[in-house]
Design a protein around this motif. Structure first.
Motif, PDB file in Angstrom:
ATOM      1  N   TYR A 155      54.173 -12.642  24.715  1.00 42.96           N
ATOM      2  CA  TYR A 155      54.402 -12.351  23.357  1.00 42.96           C
ATOM      3  C   TYR A 155      54.171 -13.935  22.954  1.00 42.96           C
ATOM      4  O   TYR A 155      53.712 -13.867  21.729  1.00 42.96           O
ATOM      5  CB  TYR A 155      55.483 -11.662  23.217  1.00 42.96           C
ATOM      6  CG  TYR A 155      54.857 -10.382  22.965  1.00 42.96           C
ATOM      7  CD1 TYR A 155      55.116  -9.933  22.012  1.00 42.96           C
ATOM      8  CD2 TYR A 155      55.569  -9.722  24.309  1.00 42.96           C
ATOM      9  CE1 TYR A 155      54.999  -8.553  21.784  1.00 42.96           C
ATOM     10  CE2 TYR A 155      55.364  -8.372  23.677  1.00 42.96           C
ATOM     11  CZ  TYR A 155      54.860  -7.857  22.963  1.00 42.96           C
ATOM     12  OH  TYR A 155      54.360  -6.363  23.085  1.00 42.96           O
ATOM     13  N   TRP A 159      50.732  -9.740  17.118  1.00 46.43           N
ATOM     14  CA  TRP A 159      51.409  -9.327  17.952  1.00 46.43           C
ATOM     15  C   TRP A 159      50.888  -8.165  18.642  1.00 46.43           C
ATOM     16  O   TRP A 159      51.491  -8.142  19.816  1.00 46.43           O
ATOM     17  CB  TRP A 159      52.392  -9.124  17.021  1.00 46.43           C
ATOM     18  CG  TRP A 159      53.629  -8.058  16.997  1.00 46.43           C
ATOM     19  CD1 TRP A 159      54.430  -8.507  17.827  1.00 46.43           C
ATOM     20  CD2 TRP A 159      53.778  -6.361  17.084  1.00 46.43           C
ATOM     21  NE1 TRP A 159      55.214  -7.384  18.254  1.00 46.43           N
ATOM     22  CE2 TRP A 159      54.601  -5.620  17.792  1.00 46.43           C
ATOM     23  CE3 TRP A 159      52.708  -5.714  16.219  1.00 46.43           C
ATOM     24  CZ2 TRP A 159      54.714  -4.721  17.704  1.00 46.43           C
ATOM     25  CZ3 TRP A 159      52.927  -4.406  16.006  1.00 46.43           C
ATOM     26  CH2 TRP A 159      53.914  -3.878  16.700  1.00 46.43           C
ATOM     27  N   GLN A 160      49.804  -7.916  17.815  1.00 41.06           N
ATOM     28  CA  GLN A 160      49.180  -6.786  18.130  1.00 41.06           C
ATOM     29  C   GLN A 160      48.561  -6.999  19.320  1.00 41.06           C
ATOM     30  O   GLN A 160      48.442  -6.131  20.507  1.00 41.06           O
ATOM     31  CB  GLN A 160      47.631  -6.092  17.116  1.00 41.06           C
ATOM     32  CG  GLN A 160      47.730  -4.836  17.585  1.00 41.06           C
ATOM     33  CD  GLN A 160      48.671  -3.597  18.023  1.00 41.06           C
ATOM     34  OE1 GLN A 160      49.466  -3.154  16.881  1.00 41.06           O
ATOM     35  NE2 GLN A 160      48.248  -2.876  18.833  1.00 41.06           N
ATOM     36  N   GLN A 213      50.818  -6.565  22.279  1.00 43.89           N
ATOM     37  CA  GLN A 213      51.081  -5.388  22.569  1.00 43.89           C
ATOM     38  C   GLN A 213      50.063  -5.151  23.261  1.00 43.89           C
ATOM     39  O   GLN A 213      50.534  -4.054  24.624  1.00 43.89           O
ATOM     40  CB  GLN A 213      51.086  -4.946  21.254  1.00 43.89           C
ATOM     41  CG  GLN A 213      52.288  -4.752  20.313  1.00 43.89           C
ATOM     42  CD  GLN A 213      53.346  -4.123  20.792  1.00 43.89           C
ATOM     43  OE1 GLN A 213      54.265  -4.530  21.276  1.00 43.89           O
ATOM     44  NE2 GLN A 213      53.983  -3.079  19.995  1.00 43.89           N
ATOM     45  N   TYR A 246      50.149  -6.130  27.166  1.00 44.68           N
ATOM     46  CA  TYR A 246      51.619  -5.060  27.614  1.00 44.68           C
ATOM     47  C   TYR A 246      51.035  -4.143  28.311  1.00 44.68           C
ATOM     48  O   TYR A 246      51.382  -3.623  28.998  1.00 44.68           O
ATOM     49  CB  TYR A 246      52.363  -5.294  27.013  1.00 44.68           C
ATOM     50  CG  TYR A 246      54.528  -4.823  27.332  1.00 44.68           C
ATOM     51  CD1 TYR A 246      54.630  -5.323  28.314  1.00 44.68           C
ATOM     52  CD2 TYR A 246      54.269  -3.463  26.930  1.00 44.68           C
ATOM     53  CE1 TYR A 246      56.421  -5.071  28.765  1.00 44.68           C
ATOM     54  CE2 TYR A 246      55.552  -2.827  27.630  1.00 44.68           C
ATOM     55  CZ  TYR A 246      56.061  -3.647  28.706  1.00 44.68           C
ATOM     56  OH  TYR A 246      56.874  -3.027  28.836  1.00 44.68           O
ATOM     57  N   GLU A 247      50.931  -3.474  27.268  1.00 43.61           N
ATOM     58  CA  GLU A 247      50.338  -1.862  27.403  1.00 43.61           C
ATOM     59  C   GLU A 247      49.067  -2.096  28.365  1.00 43.61           C
ATOM     60  O   GLU A 247      49.154  -1.091  29.374  1.00 43.61           O
ATOM     61  CB  GLU A 247      49.725  -1.411  26.145  1.00 43.61           C
ATOM     62  CG  GLU A 247      50.407  -0.585  25.330  1.00 43.61           C
ATOM     63  CD  GLU A 247      50.935  -0.596  23.774  1.00 43.61           C
ATOM     64  OE1 GLU A 247      48.591  -0.138  23.789  1.00 43.61           O
ATOM     65  OE2 GLU A 247      51.248  -0.234  23.069  1.00 43.61           O
ATOM     66  N   ARG A 277      59.446   1.283  26.700  1.00 42.16           N
ATOM     67  CA  ARG A 277      60.977   1.332  25.207  1.00 42.16           C
ATOM     68  C   ARG A 277      61.605   2.605  24.668  1.00 42.16           C
ATOM     69  O   ARG A 277      62.636   1.846  24.042  1.00 42.16           O
ATOM     70  CB  ARG A 277      59.743   1.150  24.596  1.00 42.16           C
ATOM     71  CG  ARG A 277      59.788   0.596  22.057  1.00 42.16           C
ATOM     72  CD  ARG A 277      59.089  -0.195  22.022  1.00 42.16           C
ATOM     73  NE  ARG A 277      58.449   1.841  21.223  1.00 42.16           N
ATOM     74  CZ  ARG A 277      57.038   1.687  21.821  1.00 42.16           C
ATOM     75  NH1 ARG A 277      56.170   1.138  22.413  1.00 42.16           N
ATOM     76  NH2 ARG A 277      56.570   2.733  21.105  1.00 42.16           N
TER      77      ARG A 277
END
Length: 144
Positions: A28, A114-115, A118, A121-122, A134
């Motif tokens: 992040y 940030w997206q 995300q 990570y996904e 989560r």
């Protein structure tokens, strides 16, 4: 790799969780670096955007952070003019944190970064698994 029932360091849930936390934080922070705020600061701004005015204690409780750690994250946001402080109406000694218009603009600027974090990570964990994890993490930290 050691066996699951081994009592060695790789059997430690705390170690595995902390290693994961560092890995995810680095992911992040790499994405958020161009914004000038950390992923934690992005979350703080979003809490204030959602709840309008919060005390330090309220924000610390929402983030599951101690006040000292929270203060280290909030101070730079105040210096940048992203968070403003105002006295609470009924008790002028208590300070309320508020998101400034510049703070709202920073959220909009940082959201694509940030997206992207995300999505990375996904891609590593799997979208459905990430959502399930989560949910499990929030259940453990907010109800345990």
């Amino acid at each position: 790799m050691q066996a699951e029932n081994d009592l060695g360091p790789l059997a430690c849930h705390c170690l595995a969780t902390r290693q994961l936390a560092r890995h995810v934080s680095k992911l992040y922070e790499r994405h958020m670096a161009p914004t000038g705020i950390t992923s934690t600061q992005f979350s703080l701004l979003n809490f204030l955007d959602r709840d309008a005015r919060m005390t330090m204690n309220d924000l610390a409780a929402a983030m599951l952070m101690d006040r000292t750690t929270l203060l280290r994250a909030v101070k730079p946001l105040q210096r940048q003019g992203l968070i403003i402080t105002a006295p609470e109406m009924k008790d002028s000694r208590r300070l309320m944190l508020e998101l400034s218009p510049a703070g709202r603009n920073k959220i909009a600027e940082a959201e694509p970064f940030w997206q992207a974090a995300q999505e990375e990570y996904e891609s590593q964990v799997g979208q459905l698994h990430a959502k399930s994890l989560r949910s499990d993490f929030f259940n453990m930290t907010h109800h345990g």
